[in-house]
Each structure stands twice: as C-alpha cells, then as structure tokens.
Write an enzyme that holds these catalytic residues in place. Structure first.
Site, PDB file in Angstrom:
ATOM      1  CG  ASP A 160      43.669  33.843  28.967  1.00  0.00           C
ATOM      2  OD1 ASP A 160      43.248  32.836  29.548  1.00  0.00           O
ATOM      3  OD2 ASP A 160      44.012  34.900  29.563  1.00  0.00           O
ATOM      4  CG  ASP A 209      39.730  34.070  34.039  1.00  0.00           C
ATOM      5  OD1 ASP A 209      38.681  34.694  34.256  1.00  0.00           O
ATOM      6  OD2 ASP A 209      39.800  32.826  34.056  1.00  0.00           O
TER       7      ASP A 209
HETATM    8  C1  XBP Z   1      42.767  31.769  34.850  1.00  0.00           C
HETATM    9  C2  XBP Z   1      42.816  30.945  36.052  1.00  0.00           C
HETATM   10  C3  XBP Z   1      41.560  30.496  36.628  1.00  0.00           C
HETATM   11  C4  XBP Z   1      40.790  31.583  37.335  1.00  0.00           C
HETATM   12  C5  XBP Z   1      39.790  30.987  38.288  1.00  0.00           C
HETATM   13  O1  XBP Z   1      44.004  31.680  34.146  1.00  0.00           O
HETATM   14  O2  XBP Z   1      43.870  30.612  36.529  1.00  0.00           O
HETATM   15  O3  XBP Z   1      41.870  29.490  37.558  1.00  0.00           O
HETATM   16  O4  XBP Z   1      41.664  32.384  38.088  1.00  0.00           O
HETATM   17  O5  XBP Z   1      38.920  30.117  37.624  1.00  0.00           O
HETATM   18  P1  XBP Z   1      44.087  31.878  32.567  1.00  0.00           P
HETATM   19  P2  XBP Z   1      38.498  28.713  38.271  1.00  0.00           P
HETATM   20  O6  XBP Z   1      43.633  33.270  32.301  1.00  0.00           O
HETATM   21  O7  XBP Z   1      45.524  31.726  32.228  1.00  0.00           O
HETATM   22  O8  XBP Z   1      43.248  30.823  31.921  1.00  0.00           O
HETATM   23  O9  XBP Z   1      38.283  28.925  39.720  1.00  0.00           O
HETATM   24  O10 XBP Z   1      37.240  28.316  37.532  1.00  0.00           O
HETATM   25  O11 XBP Z   1      39.652  27.754  38.012  1.00  0.00           O
HETATM   26 MG    MG Z   2      44.720  34.923  31.575  1.00  0.00          MG
END
Ligand code: XBP
Ligand code: MG
Length: 262
Positions: free
Chosen positions: A16, A18
């Site tokens: 993953d 973020d």
């Molecule tokens: C990450 C997200 C993303 C980011 C924002 O979740 O939910 O939407 O917060 O990015 P994970 P975007 O770590 O579970 O993948 O604005 O490009 O969607």
């Molecule tokens: Mg995440």
C-alpha cells in the site's frame, strides 16, 4: 522422514502507499485538498480531526462526495459542485504532487531498507493503492529516485478498478498482472480498509499503524507493528510474534508468511 516444514513460496511483496510507505495523509493529501478548495473559492477547511473521519472513505473524489453528502447542509452545497468534483480533484492532485516535489514528505522508517533488501534477494515488488497514479510516481521519484518506479512491476492505483479498498479488487488486479497466487505474495498495509482489501484477496498482511489507524481492527494481520523499524530504531510489536527481531527484515517477512501459510 523429512521433518522440515514445507518451504513457503513467497515471491512478491505488495505495498500500500498512503500511510504505509509514507505518512501522506495529514500533512500531504489533507493539505492539498484544502489548497484546492481555496483555489476554487470553496469555503471548506478539513481539519486534522475531520480528515480522520473522512478517511473512512478511500479515494479523493469519493471522499469529497462523502463530505458533501454527510457533513454539509443541503443549503450550503455550492451550485453545480458535484459535477465539479473531478476538476477539483485534479487541482488537489496538482497541489499534492507539488508538495511531494519539495521533499517535505519522507518515507516511513525502514521502508527504503526493506525495499532495498527485497530487491537484493530477488523478491518481486508491486503496489496496490487507491490513490491517483501520479501521486505514487511523484512519491517514489522524490524519495527513492525516478528509477525506483521501474522496481515495481505493477503499480495498481486509483480508478484502474471501479471498486476501491476495502474491496479486494485492487489486490486481485495486482495478482493477476503478476500472474501470482495470493499465497506467493504478502501485503503491507496500515488501515482497516487496507487490510479488508488485502485479506479479501487472501493475502497475508503485515500492518504498520499510524496516528489515524492505531485504533483500527487488525485481528486478521500476520503482525501489527508501530513501524518497520531500523537496526538503530526498533519497532514496537502491537500484536503478533516477531521472535528476536527488532526491525522488519526479509527474514522476518518470510517467517511471518511461512507461519501463516502452514
Ligand atoms: C489512500 C486513499 C487515497 C488518498 C488520497 O488509501 O484513500 O484516496 O487519501 O488520494 P490507501 P487521491 O492507503 O488505502 O490506498 O485523492 O488520489 O484518491
Ligand atoms: Mg493506506
């Protein structure tokens, strides 16, 4: 008689982005959303606390729609806003990638070390995330260098599948692209939506928590750590068994995978 346990056939690590590779949400995505709202003259400000509530929904466009539907009175919704969400989100992506280009958002402890060791030991690497593809390549470029984009044979991101995490689709997509089965891979996640997705795709999953996710339910995880850690910056084990290890190495990843598949 052969008393050895069967060799786990771990071949690939799927990360993953973020919250796992980097703490991007509070000081990255949140800030970029607010900058986009300002740019468009929209009178919203997502505080650190509000953003934590909004993180229950993955995907930036989906998160804005969720905010409009659940946090605003009908009368306060600017005219034609819903149709504007894709444009507003493109502005947010621009602000976010600009922020990354300043180098303000580093990788979490142990991430670069583990990726380097995994490459040396011949593990295949992939990414499965709900964020926009440009955000992934910008993060990799400004932390590990532009060449690191090619270290990942699949970057499964954003709208590539219609159902974002917690649906398993993004992990299923990455597995299919790599032509691997779930028991040949291990996932690295930080959130409840993330582990629902990875476990939904039958992947063993290692969790590193962060401030936004520390109270989530990780009962399906192979191990729950506060961070991957470094030799001189040990992790804390929140749940699970790390043996004698004090940081996440390929040996520990293999051990955790083997324990889970046997
Ligand atoms: C990450 C997200 C993303 C980011 C924002 O979740 O939910 O939407 O917060 O990015 P994970 P975007 O770590 O579970 O993948 O604005 O490009 O969607
Ligand atoms: Mg995440």
């Amino acid at each position: 008689m052969n008393t050895q346990t069967p060799q786990a056939k771990l071949k690939a690590y799927i990360f993953d982005v973020d919250g796992t590779l980097s703490d991007t949400e509070r000081d990255g995505h949140r800030v970029a959303f607010n900058q986009a709202f300002d740019e468009y003259g929209i009178d919203w400000h997502w505080s650190v606390e509000t953003y934590g509530e909004l993180l229950t929904v993955t995907g930036g466009k989906e998160r804005m729609k969720f905010y409009v539907d659940n946090f605003l009175d009908k009368k306060d919704i600017p005219e034609g806003l819903e149709e504007k969400i894709p444009e507003l989100h493109a502005a947010k992506t621009r602000h976010y990638t600009e922020l990354l280009s300043t180098g303000a958002i580093p990788l979490r402890p142990g991430v670069e070390r583990l990726i380097t060791e995994a490459r040396q030991r011949g593990y295949r690497l992939a990414i499965a995330t709900t964020t926009t593809p440009e955000n992934v390549t910008a993060l990799l470029t400004h932390t590990l260098g532009a060449e690191s984009i090619d270290w990942f044979e699949v970057i499964a991101a954003g709208d590539i599948v219609p159902a974002k995490k917690p649906a398993p689709d993004i992990y299923d997509y990455a597995l299919k692209e790599m032509n691997l089965t779930a028991d040949e891979c291990i996932a690295f996640e930080d959130s409840a939506n993330g582990i629902k997705s990875s476990v939904g795709a039958n992947l063993n999953t290692i969790i590193t928590i962060n401030d936004y996710t520390k109270d989530h339910d990780f009962s399906d995880a192979s191990i729950v750590l506060d961070q991957m850690g470094e030799p001189e910056q040990p992790f804390s084990v929140i749940a699970g068994d790390s043996g004698n290890a004090s940081f996440l190495s390929c040996d520990l990843v293999a051990k955790l995978h083997q324990a889970a598949v046997n």
